[in-house]
Write a protein that holds these residues in place. Structure first.
Motif, PDB file in Angstrom:
ATOM      1  N   PRO A  84       2.487  -9.192  10.101  1.00  0.00           N
ATOM      2  CA  PRO A  84       1.071  -9.511  10.279  1.00  0.00           C
ATOM      3  C   PRO A  84       0.190  -8.419   9.675  1.00  0.00           C
ATOM      4  CG  PRO A  84       2.034  -8.757  12.341  1.00  0.00           C
ATOM      5  CD  PRO A  84       3.171  -8.890  11.370  1.00  0.00           C
ATOM      6  N   PRO A  85      -1.090  -8.701   9.430  1.00  0.00           N
ATOM      7  CA  PRO A  85      -1.926  -7.754   8.692  1.00  0.00           C
ATOM      8  C   PRO A  85      -2.446  -6.575   9.493  1.00  0.00           C
ATOM      9  CG  PRO A  85      -3.202  -9.697   9.263  1.00  0.00           C
ATOM     10  CD  PRO A  85      -1.782  -9.982   9.668  1.00  0.00           C
ATOM     11  N   GLN A  86      -2.506  -6.674  10.827  1.00  0.00           N
ATOM     12  CA  GLN A  86      -3.279  -5.696  11.583  1.00  0.00           C
ATOM     13  C   GLN A  86      -2.673  -4.293  11.621  1.00  0.00           C
ATOM     14  OE1 GLN A  86      -1.934  -8.464  12.949  1.00  0.00           O
ATOM     15  NE2 GLN A  86      -0.884  -8.024  14.874  1.00  0.00           N
ATOM     16  N   GLY A  87      -1.431  -4.136  11.188  1.00  0.00           N
ATOM     17  CA  GLY A  87      -0.844  -2.796  11.161  1.00  0.00           C
ATOM     18  C   GLY A  87      -1.030  -2.082   9.842  1.00  0.00           C
ATOM     19  N   LEU A  88      -1.676  -2.728   8.866  1.00  0.00           N
ATOM     20  CA  LEU A  88      -1.752  -2.190   7.509  1.00  0.00           C
ATOM     21  C   LEU A  88      -3.087  -1.517   7.250  1.00  0.00           C
ATOM     22  CD1 LEU A  88      -0.397  -1.919   4.727  1.00  0.00           C
ATOM     23  CD2 LEU A  88      -1.322  -4.176   4.150  1.00  0.00           C
ATOM     24  N   TYR A  89      -3.021  -0.334   6.615  1.00  0.00           N
ATOM     25  CA  TYR A  89      -4.210   0.456   6.284  1.00  0.00           C
ATOM     26  C   TYR A  89      -4.131   0.941   4.837  1.00  0.00           C
ATOM     27  CZ  TYR A  89      -4.607   1.022  11.396  1.00  0.00           C
ATOM     28  OH  TYR A  89      -4.697   0.800  12.758  1.00  0.00           O
ATOM     29  N   LEU A  90      -5.223   0.804   4.103  1.00  0.00           N
ATOM     30  CA  LEU A  90      -5.371   1.506   2.827  1.00  0.00           C
ATOM     31  C   LEU A  90      -5.878   2.898   3.162  1.00  0.00           C
ATOM     32  CD1 LEU A  90      -5.470   1.705  -0.263  1.00  0.00           C
ATOM     33  CD2 LEU A  90      -7.709   0.594  -0.193  1.00  0.00           C
ATOM     34  N   VAL A  91      -5.051   3.917   2.932  1.00  0.00           N
ATOM     35  CA  VAL A  91      -5.393   5.262   3.402  1.00  0.00           C
ATOM     36  C   VAL A  91      -5.728   6.242   2.280  1.00  0.00           C
ATOM     37  CG1 VAL A  91      -4.091   5.052   5.553  1.00  0.00           C
ATOM     38  CG2 VAL A  91      -2.955   5.949   3.517  1.00  0.00           C
ATOM     39  N   GLY A  92      -5.564   5.842   1.040  1.00  0.00           N
ATOM     40  CA  GLY A  92      -5.898   6.775  -0.035  1.00  0.00           C
ATOM     41  C   GLY A  92      -5.812   6.135  -1.403  1.00  0.00           C
ATOM     42  N   VAL A  93      -6.668   6.606  -2.293  1.00  0.00           N
ATOM     43  CA  VAL A  93      -6.646   6.189  -3.690  1.00  0.00           C
ATOM     44  C   VAL A  93      -6.701   7.445  -4.537  1.00  0.00           C
ATOM     45  CG1 VAL A  93      -7.718   4.772  -5.473  1.00  0.00           C
ATOM     46  CG2 VAL A  93      -7.926   4.093  -3.052  1.00  0.00           C
ATOM     47  N   GLY A  94      -5.765   7.581  -5.470  1.00  0.00           N
ATOM     48  CA  GLY A  94      -5.709   8.777  -6.307  1.00  0.00           C
ATOM     49  C   GLY A  94      -6.333   8.539  -7.674  1.00  0.00           C
ATOM     50  N   ASP A  98       4.998   4.942   4.982  1.00  0.00           N
ATOM     51  CA  ASP A  98       4.127   5.576   3.997  1.00  0.00           C
ATOM     52  C   ASP A  98       4.537   5.021   2.634  1.00  0.00           C
ATOM     53  OD1 ASP A  98       2.568   7.218   2.417  1.00  0.00           O
ATOM     54  OD2 ASP A  98       3.679   9.058   2.852  1.00  0.00           O
ATOM     55  N   VAL A  99       3.643   4.239   2.015  1.00  0.00           N
ATOM     56  CA  VAL A  99       3.987   3.486   0.802  1.00  0.00           C
ATOM     57  C   VAL A  99       2.997   3.851  -0.303  1.00  0.00           C
ATOM     58  CG1 VAL A  99       4.581   1.219  -0.102  1.00  0.00           C
ATOM     59  CG2 VAL A  99       4.619   1.607   2.373  1.00  0.00           C
ATOM     60  N   ARG A 100       3.526   4.224  -1.474  1.00  0.00           N
ATOM     61  CA  ARG A 100       2.658   4.657  -2.568  1.00  0.00           C
ATOM     62  C   ARG A 100       3.116   4.058  -3.897  1.00  0.00           C
ATOM     63  NH1 ARG A 100       2.656  11.185  -1.299  1.00  0.00           N
ATOM     64  NH2 ARG A 100       2.767  10.981   0.981  1.00  0.00           N
ATOM     65  N   ALA A 101       2.146   3.621  -4.687  1.00  0.00           N
ATOM     66  CA  ALA A 101       2.409   3.109  -6.035  1.00  0.00           C
ATOM     67  C   ALA A 101       1.092   3.069  -6.787  1.00  0.00           C
ATOM     68  CB  ALA A 101       3.024   1.717  -5.994  1.00  0.00           C
ATOM     69  N   ARG A 102       1.183   2.920  -8.096  1.00  0.00           N
ATOM     70  CA  ARG A 102      -0.050   2.782  -8.876  1.00  0.00           C
ATOM     71  C   ARG A 102      -0.770   1.493  -8.514  1.00  0.00           C
ATOM     72  NH1 ARG A 102      -1.420   4.837 -14.644  1.00  0.00           N
ATOM     73  NH2 ARG A 102      -3.467   3.884 -14.950  1.00  0.00           N
ATOM     74  N   ALA A 144      -8.059   4.256 -11.125  1.00  0.00           N
ATOM     75  CA  ALA A 144      -7.133   4.691 -10.072  1.00  0.00           C
ATOM     76  C   ALA A 144      -5.716   4.859 -10.616  1.00  0.00           C
ATOM     77  CB  ALA A 144      -7.128   3.690  -8.921  1.00  0.00           C
ATOM     78  N   MET A 145      -5.072   5.938 -10.194  1.00  0.00           N
ATOM     79  CA  MET A 145      -3.696   6.240 -10.593  1.00  0.00           C
ATOM     80  C   MET A 145      -2.693   5.950  -9.479  1.00  0.00           C
ATOM     81  SD  MET A 145      -4.133   7.315 -13.662  1.00  0.00           S
ATOM     82  CE  MET A 145      -2.554   8.070 -14.044  1.00  0.00           C
ATOM     83  N   GLU A 146      -3.173   5.835  -8.236  1.00  0.00           N
ATOM     84  CA  GLU A 146      -2.270   5.616  -7.098  1.00  0.00           C
ATOM     85  C   GLU A 146      -3.033   4.970  -5.962  1.00  0.00           C
ATOM     86  OE1 GLU A 146       0.898   8.481  -4.984  1.00  0.00           O
ATOM     87  OE2 GLU A 146      -1.145   8.849  -4.287  1.00  0.00           O
ATOM     88  N   ARG A 147      -2.364   4.039  -5.279  1.00  0.00           N
ATOM     89  CA  ARG A 147      -2.835   3.529  -3.992  1.00  0.00           C
ATOM     90  C   ARG A 147      -1.813   3.912  -2.936  1.00  0.00           C
ATOM     91  NH1 ARG A 147      -4.658   1.157  -8.878  1.00  0.00           N
ATOM     92  NH2 ARG A 147      -6.586   0.006  -8.477  1.00  0.00           N
TER      93      ARG A 147
END
Length: 255
Positions: free
Chosen positions: A238-248, A190-194, A106-109
């Protein structure tokens, strides 16, 4: 054996998180149990990210190996059948080269965090958003967020139980914006990093929420970052608002 990439959607509420834990419900454990129904042996799958308890995913990626004869379509259909009634779905599946690794290739989450700003209790969105009862100033929040973008020592925004070798990470993108929904105004991140440290995104959001509420000045975020001290962080969301929405990946297995 052929290797398959799985794109996975799940509701995190019933689980202790992605990672398998003895005698506790996990997303990894549920999928491995479903694989064992199809191929009677012990299965261990690897994922792009280990989401915490209560965190959701729209596009988690994991990989598994199955005997010859399985196709991607047949595997996804069979897994979805055996995953019932868990709130987990295999939304895509693709055969991949043997050197593909869901985590190390993976290059990005990419993560999305949702805050619902309204006084009335959430009904349809309960468990899917962090609800606050006050308005948030997204312009001030973005000003604070800008200090976090780039390569930094993120000790302040790192859980004390984080197992990463180094607190130094590169944050590529952090955008804060407002969305009008039928249920009310939501603030999205919208948060992105390796890669990310443990609780890093939730630490960002909890701190920036204080900026949006007017309790912190935007420049206080930069000061907290420079402190390199966990005690300088704002509240952890809290955790319930967080989603993993993509992996590059260099080559998208689902393209």
């Amino acid at each position: 054996m052929p290797r398959f990439a799985l794109k996975i959607e799940y509701h995190g509420a019933p689980f202790v998180g992605w990672q398998r834990q003895p005698d506790l419900p996990s997303v990894q454990g549920a999928i491995e149990a479903a694989l064992a129904r199809l191929d009677k042996r012990e299965h261990t799958i690897s994922a792009a990210g280990r989401t915490d308890a209560g965190v959701h995913a729209m596009a988690q990626v994991a990989h598994c190996e199955m005997p010859e004869g399985w196709t991607a379509f047949r595997l996804s259909e069979a897994l979805n059948f055996h995953l019932k009634p868990n709130p987990i779905a295999i939304v895509d599946c693709a055969e991949v080269p043997s050197d593909f690794h869901a985590r190390f290739s993976a290059m990005e989450r990419r993560y999305l965090f949702r805050i619902l700003t309204r006084r009335a209790p959430a009904t349809h969105q309960a468990g899917l958003v962090w609800q606050v009862k006050h308005d948030l100033d997204v312009d001030l929040m973005q000003q604070g967020a800008n200090a976090l973008i780039g390569r930094h020592d993120f000790t302040t925004f790192r859980s004390t139980i984080c197992q990463a070798d180094s607190p130094v990470k590169t944050l590529d993108h952090l955008q804060v914006f407002q969305v009008q929904t039928q249920q009310g105004v939501e603030v999205h991140f919208d948060v992105r990093a390796r890669s990310f440290l443990h609780n890093q995104v939730r630490s960002f959001v909890g701190t920036l929420e204080r900026v949006g509420a007017g309790s912190w000045k935007p420049e206080a975020v930069s000061k907290a970052l420079s402190a390199r001290n966990r005690a300088a962080c704002g509240p952890v969301s809290p955790p319930q608002g967080l989603y993993l929405v993509g992996v590059g990946y260099p080559d998208d297995p689902f393209a």
